[in-house]
Design an enzyme around this catalytic site. Structure first.
Site, PDB file in Angstrom:
ATOM      1  N   HIS A  75       0.855  -1.185   0.000  1.00  0.00           N
ATOM      2  CA  HIS A  75       0.000   0.000   0.000  1.00  0.00           C
ATOM      3  C   HIS A  75       0.893   1.238   0.000  1.00  0.00           C
ATOM      4  O   HIS A  75       2.058   1.181   0.393  1.00  0.00           O
ATOM      5  CB  HIS A  75      -0.898   0.006   1.232  1.00  0.00           C
ATOM      6  CG  HIS A  75      -1.962  -1.037   1.197  1.00  0.00           C
ATOM      7  ND1 HIS A  75      -3.081  -0.972   1.990  1.00  0.00           N
ATOM      8  CD2 HIS A  75      -2.096  -2.186   0.483  1.00  0.00           C
ATOM      9  CE1 HIS A  75      -3.853  -2.018   1.763  1.00  0.00           C
ATOM     10  NE2 HIS A  75      -3.270  -2.774   0.861  1.00  0.00           N
ATOM     11  N   GLU A 124       1.055   3.867   1.898  1.00  0.00           N
ATOM     12  CA  GLU A 124       1.601   4.253   3.196  1.00  0.00           C
ATOM     13  C   GLU A 124       2.759   3.347   3.599  1.00  0.00           C
ATOM     14  O   GLU A 124       3.794   3.810   4.082  1.00  0.00           O
ATOM     15  CB  GLU A 124       0.514   4.212   4.280  1.00  0.00           C
ATOM     16  CG  GLU A 124      -0.630   5.166   4.053  1.00  0.00           C
ATOM     17  CD  GLU A 124      -1.763   4.594   3.214  1.00  0.00           C
ATOM     18  OE1 GLU A 124      -2.854   5.183   3.227  1.00  0.00           O
ATOM     19  OE2 GLU A 124      -1.579   3.552   2.532  1.00  0.00           O
ATOM     20  N   CYS A 135      -5.881   2.152   5.793  1.00  0.00           N
ATOM     21  CA  CYS A 135      -6.545   0.922   6.225  1.00  0.00           C
ATOM     22  C   CYS A 135      -5.916   0.466   7.542  1.00  0.00           C
ATOM     23  O   CYS A 135      -4.879   0.989   7.965  1.00  0.00           O
ATOM     24  CB  CYS A 135      -6.393  -0.147   5.146  1.00  0.00           C
ATOM     25  SG  CYS A 135      -4.728  -0.860   5.043  1.00  0.00           S
ATOM     26  N   CYS A 151      -2.179  -0.311   7.298  1.00  0.00           N
ATOM     27  CA  CYS A 151      -1.347   0.883   7.186  1.00  0.00           C
ATOM     28  C   CYS A 151      -1.304   1.659   8.495  1.00  0.00           C
ATOM     29  O   CYS A 151      -0.265   2.222   8.851  1.00  0.00           O
ATOM     30  CB  CYS A 151      -1.832   1.754   6.042  1.00  0.00           C
ATOM     31  SG  CYS A 151      -1.579   0.958   4.424  1.00  0.00           S
TER      32      CYS A 151
END
Length: 164
Positions: free
Chosen positions: A61, A63, A91, A94
């Protein structure tokens, strides 16, 4: 990116806009619609975009990618003193990465409802952590072993360990 006359909120809004622009560019480059930045003292340390499909890595992801790159750039696993800026509400994975990396703050633009409308619905994950007694979509089970704490015992006994 900032001037002496910029307020902290104005400067932060510019960085958030930069994360959104990074996310938009990621789509154009074949990645997912997410972008993230790591800042320290209002200086850009690292960026990240969503590389899940291009890298075949469900943990890539934006992040997490930005956190990994910032740690490498700063040669540390602790990002205390840093801010994580994201184009979208992180999420739970993250958020966990942000907590483990010890960033001071997380700032984002789009919320989880916006992400759901865009085809990225992680609301069920957020709900799961808010109410962990509900059924999980993936079975998680502990197996009792007599020596289950051996790695921790070995870690605590290690004189040259690096605590984190």
């Amino acid at each position: 990116m900032s001037t002496e006359t910029d307020s902290p909120a104005t400067t932060e809004a510019r960085w958030v806009a930069e994360a959104v622009a990074l996310a938009t560019g990621s789509v154009d480059d074949g990645g997912g619609p997410f972008g993230a930045l790591v800042l320290r003292d209002d200086r850009l340390i690292a960026t990240g975009t969503n590389l899940v499909t291009s890298d075949l890595d469900p943990t890539a992801h934006a992040e997490v990618t930005a956190i990994r790159r910032a740690c490498l750039r700063l040669d540390t696993f602790s990002l205390d003193g840093c801010v994580l800026i994201s184009s979208c509400e992180p999420c739970p994975m993250c958020l966990g990465a942000a907590l483990w990396s010890r960033v001071d703050r997380v700032v984002y633009a789009a919320g989880r409802e916006d992400a759901a409308r865009g085809g990225f619905d992680d609301r069920a994950f957020h709900d799961l952590f808010r109410n962990p007694d509900q059924p999980w979509p993936t079975a998680v089970q502990q197996i009792e072993l007599a020596d289950r704490n051996a790695p921790f015992d070995r870690w605590r006994a290690k004189p040259d360990r690096v605590d984190y």
